[in-house]
Design a protein around this motif. Sequence first.
Motif, mmCIF file in Angstrom:
data_model
loop_
_atom_site.group_PDB
_atom_site.id
_atom_site.type_symbol
_atom_site.label_atom_id
_atom_site.label_comp_id
_atom_site.label_asym_id
_atom_site.label_seq_id
_atom_site.Cartn_x
_atom_site.Cartn_y
_atom_site.Cartn_z
ATOM 1 N N GLU A 62 0.848 -1.188 0.000
ATOM 2 C CA GLU A 62 0.000 0.000 0.000
ATOM 3 C C GLU A 62 0.883 1.237 0.000
ATOM 4 O OE1 GLU A 62 -2.606 -0.162 3.312
ATOM 5 O OE2 GLU A 62 -3.482 -2.100 2.748
ATOM 6 N N ASP A 63 0.533 2.189 -0.839
ATOM 7 C CA ASP A 63 1.322 3.408 -0.949
ATOM 8 C C ASP A 63 1.253 4.204 0.360
ATOM 9 O OD1 ASP A 63 2.982 5.182 -2.082
ATOM 10 O OD2 ASP A 63 1.455 6.238 -3.250
ATOM 11 N N GLY A 64 2.380 4.657 0.834
ATOM 12 C CA GLY A 64 2.449 5.424 2.075
ATOM 13 C C GLY A 64 3.881 5.535 2.538
ATOM 14 N N PRO A 65 4.118 6.283 3.598
ATOM 15 C CA PRO A 65 5.489 6.464 4.083
ATOM 16 C C PRO A 65 6.066 5.169 4.644
ATOM 17 C CG PRO A 65 3.926 7.484 5.592
ATOM 18 C CD PRO A 65 3.141 7.067 4.394
ATOM 19 N N VAL A 66 7.360 4.996 4.459
ATOM 20 C CA VAL A 66 8.061 3.835 4.991
ATOM 21 C C VAL A 66 9.379 4.316 5.621
ATOM 22 C CG1 VAL A 66 9.134 3.396 2.743
ATOM 23 C CG2 VAL A 66 9.095 1.587 4.449
ATOM 24 N N SER A 67 9.729 3.699 6.731
ATOM 25 C CA SER A 67 10.957 4.079 7.437
ATOM 26 C C SER A 67 11.626 2.820 7.967
ATOM 27 C CB SER A 67 10.621 5.033 8.592
ATOM 28 O OG SER A 67 11.765 5.270 9.385
ATOM 29 N N LEU A 68 12.900 2.653 7.651
ATOM 30 C CA LEU A 68 13.674 1.512 8.143
ATOM 31 C C LEU A 68 14.901 2.037 8.884
ATOM 32 C CD1 LEU A 68 14.359 -1.524 8.301
ATOM 33 C CD2 LEU A 68 15.594 -1.243 6.139
ATOM 34 N N LYS A 69 14.984 1.744 10.165
ATOM 35 C CA LYS A 69 16.137 2.157 10.977
ATOM 36 C C LYS A 69 17.086 0.981 11.135
ATOM 37 C CE LYS A 69 17.517 4.532 15.192
ATOM 38 N NZ LYS A 69 17.059 5.295 16.373
ATOM 39 N N ARG A 125 11.052 6.834 2.869
ATOM 40 C CA ARG A 125 10.421 7.169 1.597
ATOM 41 C C ARG A 125 8.966 7.499 1.886
ATOM 42 N NH1 ARG A 125 10.351 3.663 -4.055
ATOM 43 N NH2 ARG A 125 10.456 5.478 -5.433
ATOM 44 N N SER A 126 8.495 8.619 1.346
ATOM 45 C CA SER A 126 7.168 9.094 1.722
ATOM 46 C C SER A 126 6.099 8.850 0.669
ATOM 47 C CB SER A 126 7.227 10.593 2.047
ATOM 48 O OG SER A 126 7.739 11.319 0.920
ATOM 49 N N VAL A 127 6.447 8.798 -0.631
ATOM 50 C CA VAL A 127 5.446 8.621 -1.688
ATOM 51 C C VAL A 127 5.892 7.517 -2.632
ATOM 52 C CG1 VAL A 127 4.588 10.984 -1.596
ATOM 53 C CG2 VAL A 127 6.530 10.439 -3.059
ATOM 54 N N ASN A 128 4.914 6.966 -3.379
ATOM 55 C CA ASN A 128 5.201 5.919 -4.363
ATOM 56 C C ASN A 128 6.086 4.815 -3.781
ATOM 57 O OD1 ASN A 128 3.762 7.397 -6.309
ATOM 58 N ND2 ASN A 128 5.611 8.557 -6.861
ATOM 59 N N SER A 129 5.691 4.338 -2.613
ATOM 60 C CA SER A 129 6.551 3.404 -1.889
ATOM 61 C C SER A 129 6.239 1.939 -2.149
ATOM 62 C CB SER A 129 6.444 3.675 -0.385
ATOM 63 O OG SER A 129 5.105 3.515 0.034
ATOM 64 N N THR A 130 5.168 1.632 -2.885
ATOM 65 C CA THR A 130 4.837 0.222 -3.093
ATOM 66 C C THR A 130 5.930 -0.470 -3.901
ATOM 67 O OG1 THR A 130 3.603 0.809 -5.070
ATOM 68 C CG2 THR A 130 2.363 0.651 -3.009
ATOM 69 N N GLY A 131 6.271 -1.676 -3.485
ATOM 70 C CA GLY A 131 7.292 -2.426 -4.181
ATOM 71 C C GLY A 131 8.069 -3.325 -3.243
ATOM 72 N N ILE A 132 9.112 -3.942 -3.776
ATOM 73 C CA ILE A 132 9.973 -4.843 -2.992
ATOM 74 C C ILE A 132 11.286 -4.117 -2.702
ATOM 75 C CG2 ILE A 132 11.184 -7.039 -2.989
ATOM 76 C CD1 ILE A 132 9.097 -8.040 -4.986
ATOM 77 N N TYR A 133 11.688 -4.123 -1.426
ATOM 78 C CA TYR A 133 12.916 -3.449 -1.003
ATOM 79 C C TYR A 133 13.895 -4.508 -0.491
ATOM 80 C CZ TYR A 133 10.159 0.841 -1.153
ATOM 81 O OH TYR A 133 9.372 1.894 -1.559
#
Length: 544
Positions: A62-69, A125-133
């Motif tokens: 789902e599109d939205g902000p993502v944060s990985l520390k 990443r705040s926008v267009n975040s859908t995908g595999i990281y």
Amino acid sequence: MSDRIAARKLPSKQVQTGHDYYTDVNTDDFTYDTNKVLPEGSEVKAYLLVNETIKVLFLIEEDGPVSLKITPCASAVESSVLYKSISDSKDYEDDPLFEEQVKPTNPAGIQLYSYVGSEAHTFQRSVNSTGIYTVFLRPIESDTYVKFFLRLKKFARDSTFYPSLPRNSAVRADSIRRKSFTVSWNRSQDETPYGNIITYCVSVSAKRSSDTYCSLMSYMFGDKLPVASKSRGFFFAWEDEVLKIFQSKARPVKKVKPREIHYTCVGTNTKYIYTQARPGKTYYINVYAINKRTNMSSAYKKLEVTTKKRKKRDRIRKLRDGKLQELEFKKSKLRFDFKYDLKNTSDLFLAVHSCTGKVTLKVTRGSLRGESVLVKKVKRSSMFTLKDLKADTYFIDIVSRQRDVPKTARLVVSKKQSKLRYPILPRKSEVFLVDNSTTSNSLTIGWRVTKSRRKFCIYQKEILARRKRRRNYNQCSNKSQSPVVDSKKVKCMIVRHQKPNMVLNHQIRNLKSNTLYQFDVVIQLGKGYSLLYNSLQTATKQHL
């Protein structure tokens, strides 16, 4: 990473009576250990081998902000994040434990982020975040544990996981002294007037900077060998074998010496005074804000402090008028520097005695490399007079040659000649036999003197054979090492008003016939300072 990813996905939350609640950490451990897929909203850790790259993944649907520390512990790491978008997808199978088949549109992927260092760092990443990281990590110093914390939009309403740091998260050095320093920092934004959950801890080390709290714990207590999670995998036999091979390669960091790291917690104080510092030494200071409820921490920016050095003592000693200086030369110390302050125009008198070998006397004005006043090589004892010197600071150097060490020398400087309370030998300092004075029971010896008032003592002793006196005999040695220690004192005399190069004679009686003797003359001045003339060895005549 292959284009086709098939992995089990356990639901991270369930719905019950209209309210959401999250699964416990065991579910997250299972997901991470089995598939290397990072869970959402939980801190997990991995053990990494030095210079070996691992990769972990997470999927954003789902599109939205993502944060990985990412928080490295015992070692600095090299990390990067690769992104692949999703072109199309299939619905979940009926079995909710099986994940959809995903086909990325770009097999190569796009690198969105990279970092090299030992601090905790965050990919956002705040926008267009859908995908595999895909996250790639490689330790560059040693084996290390690394902590991951993935946070998505749906966790935004939760309370803070890590303590928030102020905008200015630098640690300040308020005061630096030789043996102490004071540091301070701004308060965390999570502090509250009542029931505060934030506490501050400080580490000080002269060896290393602990940029994260887990780095501090790794070096204070040492890392443990990696073990399998209780909820890992499917418990196949080959999984145990893989774990054993991995453990055989692991080299966890060991704890440091007890006094290498100073660690203390100061509660809600934002100032700390360290009082165990050493002068001229560099220290690394790290401050951590710790949430007492979650036990999670955030590190302030590190600070490097160098304490003030000791005040250097003036290596050039100041001479006192008429004070005798004893100099001991060594291979590591071939030069002695002194300074003498002359306040008015005056003469200056110097007495220098090289007890063994030769030394070079240098006198300069204003500085060590200033105007040259006198340069002389001195063997044995000499006196120098510097006429009409102007008021200034004069520097006096006594230098020895490498091949002459070990040796000793003495130096006296004064504006008055009467204060040079040190005996001076004439250039020809031998005891000699007066011609035609030898009989079977007596003989007459002679020696030259200087013009000032002196005391002379004569010694005699029988010897079995003629022997050479040591060439480099130390005339400044103590009495127990003197050549006259086992000799008989014949007579002492005080001579006044003598002329330069005047010769003194003395007849010695009551000697044995046809016997070999050694005669010594010692010149004395002041309290205990004495010099020895060169010995005379001669025999009496045969009694007829």
